[in-house]
Write an enzyme that holds these catalytic residues in place. Structure first.
Site, PDB file in Angstrom:
ATOM      1  N   GLU A 230      -1.028   5.329  13.687  1.00  0.00           N
ATOM      2  CA  GLU A 230      -0.711   6.556  12.957  1.00  0.00           C
ATOM      3  C   GLU A 230      -0.904   7.785  13.840  1.00  0.00           C
ATOM      4  O   GLU A 230      -0.117   8.737  13.780  1.00  0.00           O
ATOM      5  CB  GLU A 230      -1.559   6.670  11.690  1.00  0.00           C
TER       6      GLU A 230
ATOM      7  N   HIS B  25      -2.650   8.062   6.208  1.00  0.00           N
ATOM      8  CA  HIS B  25      -2.892   6.750   5.610  1.00  0.00           C
ATOM      9  C   HIS B  25      -4.304   6.303   5.978  1.00  0.00           C
ATOM     10  O   HIS B  25      -5.027   5.795   5.132  1.00  0.00           O
ATOM     11  CB  HIS B  25      -1.840   5.758   6.105  1.00  0.00           C
TER      12      HIS B  25
ATOM     13  N   LYS C 193      -9.395   7.896   2.398  1.00  0.00           N
ATOM     14  CA  LYS C 193      -9.981   6.547   2.335  1.00  0.00           C
ATOM     15  C   LYS C 193     -11.390   6.502   2.911  1.00  0.00           C
ATOM     16  O   LYS C 193     -12.140   5.559   2.631  1.00  0.00           O
ATOM     17  CB  LYS C 193      -9.082   5.549   3.049  1.00  0.00           C
TER      18      LYS C 193
ATOM     19  N   CYS D  63       0.810  -1.222   0.000  1.00  0.00           N
ATOM     20  CA  CYS D  63       0.000   0.000   0.000  1.00  0.00           C
ATOM     21  C   CYS D  63       0.842   1.271   0.000  1.00  0.00           C
ATOM     22  O   CYS D  63       0.293   2.373  -0.043  1.00  0.00           O
ATOM     23  CB  CYS D  63      -0.947  -0.010   1.190  1.00  0.00           C
TER      24      CYS D  63
ATOM     25  N   HIS E  37      -9.825   1.890   0.139  1.00  0.00           N
ATOM     26  CA  HIS E  37      -8.376   1.674   0.091  1.00  0.00           C
ATOM     27  C   HIS E  37      -7.980   1.132  -1.274  1.00  0.00           C
ATOM     28  O   HIS E  37      -8.280  -0.016  -1.609  1.00  0.00           O
ATOM     29  CB  HIS E  37      -7.973   0.706   1.195  1.00  0.00           C
TER      30      HIS E  37
ATOM     31  N   PHE F 292       1.785  -3.283   3.957  1.00  0.00           N
ATOM     32  CA  PHE F 292       2.122  -4.594   4.504  1.00  0.00           C
ATOM     33  C   PHE F 292       3.632  -4.826   4.340  1.00  0.00           C
ATOM     34  O   PHE F 292       4.233  -4.406   3.356  1.00  0.00           O
ATOM     35  CB  PHE F 292       1.371  -5.704   3.761  1.00  0.00           C
TER      36      PHE F 292
END
Length: 413
Positions: free
Chosen positions: A314, A303, A335, A163, A340, A399
């Site tokens: 975050e 994010h 998002k 991502c 996403h 990831f």
């Protein structure tokens, strides 16, 4: 001497619309692009919602034969690139094509082609697998196709960092221009991983929201009732140029990219560390690279996935980097509106950040109705907010623990 690097064009293919203008209108209004999945039957899936790109016709952007030989992720990339090149008024016949390169990002690449051809193999045997299977599937084909389409022979590469992929691509393109290895770069990312197999995999991880009866409210970053992210598809492509090249050709400059930072979690293959340390490192390094003090930052495009662990981590990372200034920052998650986009998320969110600077408007985090007590910053809930923004950051975490932050500044000549 490092070159200054500016944004001169942007193209977007998103669940809120095709084109940066249509996308921004949806963001400004705080619309949700999430709905029931229509591309395949989801009866047996615990999650039956996603953010699909509506009304996309590849033939609007590429030759019909080329479209048949391109995975959906490549089709998205070609469309977004065409829109970005037009937005930048970049005329290939009037520039040195050896000085134009391409770096794109994708998390998965041609997943639809892989799934379809594997089904052909199982049901009809090896003789019915397409000769175009491998070139359609491979992750670097979107960048390769753009080079073929435009004849751009500068640096060409693909980032595959989950991502964080398209944010990495933008950062690497920024570095190439800084060093003088190219004058223009097409960069960003594309993803079309909305397939039965991918959905099943994320469902097995229990990573997705299962708010099937209320899809427009399913993606709710930083909200106490969030239950996972919403899978999405789309692409974003940005034209970066050296400031010298852009000014020489009379281009309209949208913003200046001034910093790029990375940090590894070194923690887990999928889960973020509870303290968000990798994201904190990427933000610190982007600020250092840009020569900025934390207090100079006005806005962070987070994010913000709508996962419990990710949003908390975050938030802690922002507090660790910005201290007391974290309370004065505006932070929001794109998002919440588009879901996403995996490897394309960073590019679409970078476009959001540039448009926020241009329009002096902070995008909202929609669906934040019951704030998580552990997520206690200003997430600009539910409505866009007018505000002068000079400096902004855009975060992308992937990831494998790969974290990227891009720093953007309003163009001031």
């Amino acid at each position: 001497m490092l070159q200054r690097v500016v944004v001169t064009g942007m193209g977007a293919v998103t669940p809120l619309g095709i084109g940066a203008g249509a996308f921004w209108e949806g963001v400004r209004e705080g619309r949700s692009g999430v709905g029931p999945i229509t591309r395949f039957d989801t009866t047996d899936y615990p999650c039956r919602i996603a953010a699909e790109v509506p009304d996309f016709r590849p033939s609007d952007f590429m030759d019909a034969r080329d479209a048949r030989r391109a995975d959906r992720f490549t089709q998205f990339a070609v469309a977004a690139a065409r829109l970005a090149v037009e937005d930048a008024d970049l005329q290939p016949d009037r520039i040195d094509r050896e000085q134009v390169g391409i770096i794109l990002g994708t998390g998965i690449g041609g997943m639809e082609t892989l799934s379809d051809q594997f089904r052909q193999l199982l049901e009809r045997g090896p003789g019915r697998v397409s000769p175009f299977f491998v070139p359609m599937m491979i992750a670097n084909m979107a960048a390769g196709q753009l080079a073929i389409d435009y004849g751009f022979t500068g640096p060409n590469n693909t980032c595959v960092t989950a991502c964080a992929a398209s944010a990495n691509a933008i950062g690497e393109a920024f570095r190439i221009i800084q060093r003088g290895e190219a004058q223009v770069m097409l960069t960003g990312g594309s993803e079309a991983a909305l397939t039965p197999l991918t959905l099943a995999g994320f469902c097995a991880m229990k990573a997705l929201s299962t708010r099937n009866g209320d899809p427009s409210r399913a993606s709710r970053p930083f909200d106490a009732e969030r239950d996972g992210f919403v899978l999405a598809e789309g692409a974003g492509v940005i034209v970066l140029e050296s400031a010298e090249h852009a000014l020489a050709r009379g281009a309209s400059i949208r913003a200046e990219i001034v910093g790029y930072g990375m940090g590894a979690d070194a923690y887990h293959m999928a889960a973020p560390p509870p303290d968000g340390r990798g994201g904190a490192l990427s933000m610190k390094r982007a600020l250092l690279d840009a020569g900025l003090c934390p207090e100079e930052v006005d806005y962070i495009n987070a994010h913000g996935t709508s996962t419990p662990a990710g949003d908390r981590g975050e938030t802690l990372a922002i507090k660790a980097v910005f201290g007391e200034h974290a309370r004065r920052l505006a932070v929001s998650s794109t998002k919440s509106m588009v879901g996403h986009l995996l490897g394309a998320a960073g590019a679409v969110e970078f476009i959001t950040t540039v448009l926020a600077l241009e329009h002096a408007l902070i995008p909202p985090t929609i669906n934040q109705e019951n704030p998580d007590p552990e997520c206690d910053l200003d997430y600009v809930p539910n409505r866009a907010r007018p505000a002068a923004i000079r400096v902004a950051l855009s975060n992308s975490f992937g990831f494998g623990g790969q974290n990227v932050t891009l720093a953007v500044r309003r163009w001031e000549g």
